[in-house]
Design an enzyme around this catalytic site. Sequence first.
Site, PDB file in Angstrom:
ATOM      1  N   GLU A 188      -9.737  -1.448   5.615  1.00  0.00           N
ATOM      2  CA  GLU A 188     -10.250  -1.081   6.937  1.00  0.00           C
ATOM      3  C   GLU A 188     -11.567  -1.809   7.222  1.00  0.00           C
ATOM      4  O   GLU A 188     -12.275  -2.198   6.286  1.00  0.00           O
ATOM      5  CB  GLU A 188     -10.515   0.433   6.967  1.00  0.00           C
ATOM      6  CG  GLU A 188      -9.266   1.290   6.785  1.00  0.00           C
ATOM      7  CD  GLU A 188      -8.469   1.457   8.075  1.00  0.00           C
ATOM      8  OE1 GLU A 188      -8.605   0.641   9.000  1.00  0.00           O
ATOM      9  OE2 GLU A 188      -7.696   2.430   8.140  1.00  0.00           O
TER      10      GLU A 188
ATOM     11  N   ASP B  79       0.823  -1.212   0.000  1.00  0.00           N
ATOM     12  CA  ASP B  79       0.000   0.000   0.000  1.00  0.00           C
ATOM     13  C   ASP B  79       0.859   1.264   0.000  1.00  0.00           C
ATOM     14  O   ASP B  79       2.070   1.208   0.198  1.00  0.00           O
ATOM     15  CB  ASP B  79      -0.953   0.004   1.207  1.00  0.00           C
ATOM     16  CG  ASP B  79      -0.260  -0.378   2.514  1.00  0.00           C
ATOM     17  OD1 ASP B  79       0.980  -0.436   2.545  1.00  0.00           O
ATOM     18  OD2 ASP B  79      -0.965  -0.603   3.509  1.00  0.00           O
TER      19      ASP B  79
END
Length: 238
Positions: free
Chosen positions: A143, A67
């Site tokens: 998330e 990421d």
Amino acid sequence: MNLIVVKDYEAMSRKAADIFSALLTLKRDCVLGLATGSTPVGMYKELQRRNRNGEISFKDVKTVNLDEYYPISPDNEQSYRHFMNENLFNHVDINLSNTHVLNGLAEDPDKECAEYDALIDSLGGIDLQVLGIGRNGHIGFNEPDEFLVPVTHKTKLTESTIEANSRFFASLDEVPRYSLTMGMGSILKARKIIILVSGKEKKEAARRMMEGVLDTRCPASFLSLHPDVTVIATEDAV
Ligand code: F6R
């Protein structure tokens, strides 16, 4: 999931470096999936040491990172590109052009993400993916949510992650609000996964990850779908 419990952070870092070293010995041109954050720093240090000693070589290795913040310049000291250069790439015999981190300045983030998944496929897939876990059970920047996106995508950081990551920035306001992240599906395509869990503040996330229930509110729980995941956890984290 295979669980290895070790005494402390140093033991965890050495154990993880052992698994990387074994792969580098067996397959010199392997594809490594790498993570940032505090957790793998000790492992990267140990890999640097073994590289200096001539025990392992990164000459033919290719890497892809999980990421990157968005937007962020690769030159920004808080970018994950900078982190990787500082913590591993600048200290081992890797060819920098074989290292891949999502472009935090991409004009078209959706295109950047689609091309990243295609890049991973073109490299032949990830042989070994290392992961850390967020206190809220996140993996990469996947998330907790009502749904998870399987492919690499742009996502909004939660308040809890912005707050946790603000320790690296001058102020809370400087933390980018978005990121580009491999999705859970992209991660689960790796042939082997190790996840490092250190410290008592990760205990609850680790428990939910290993509970055997798929819960989008704990993205790490989806790792139980993978046939070859090893959790390396410190005593206080389990
Ligand atoms: C890092 C990443 C994150 C971290 C997680 C844990 O590339 O994708 O998911 O692994 O936030 O961070 P630390 O290790 O700092 O506790």
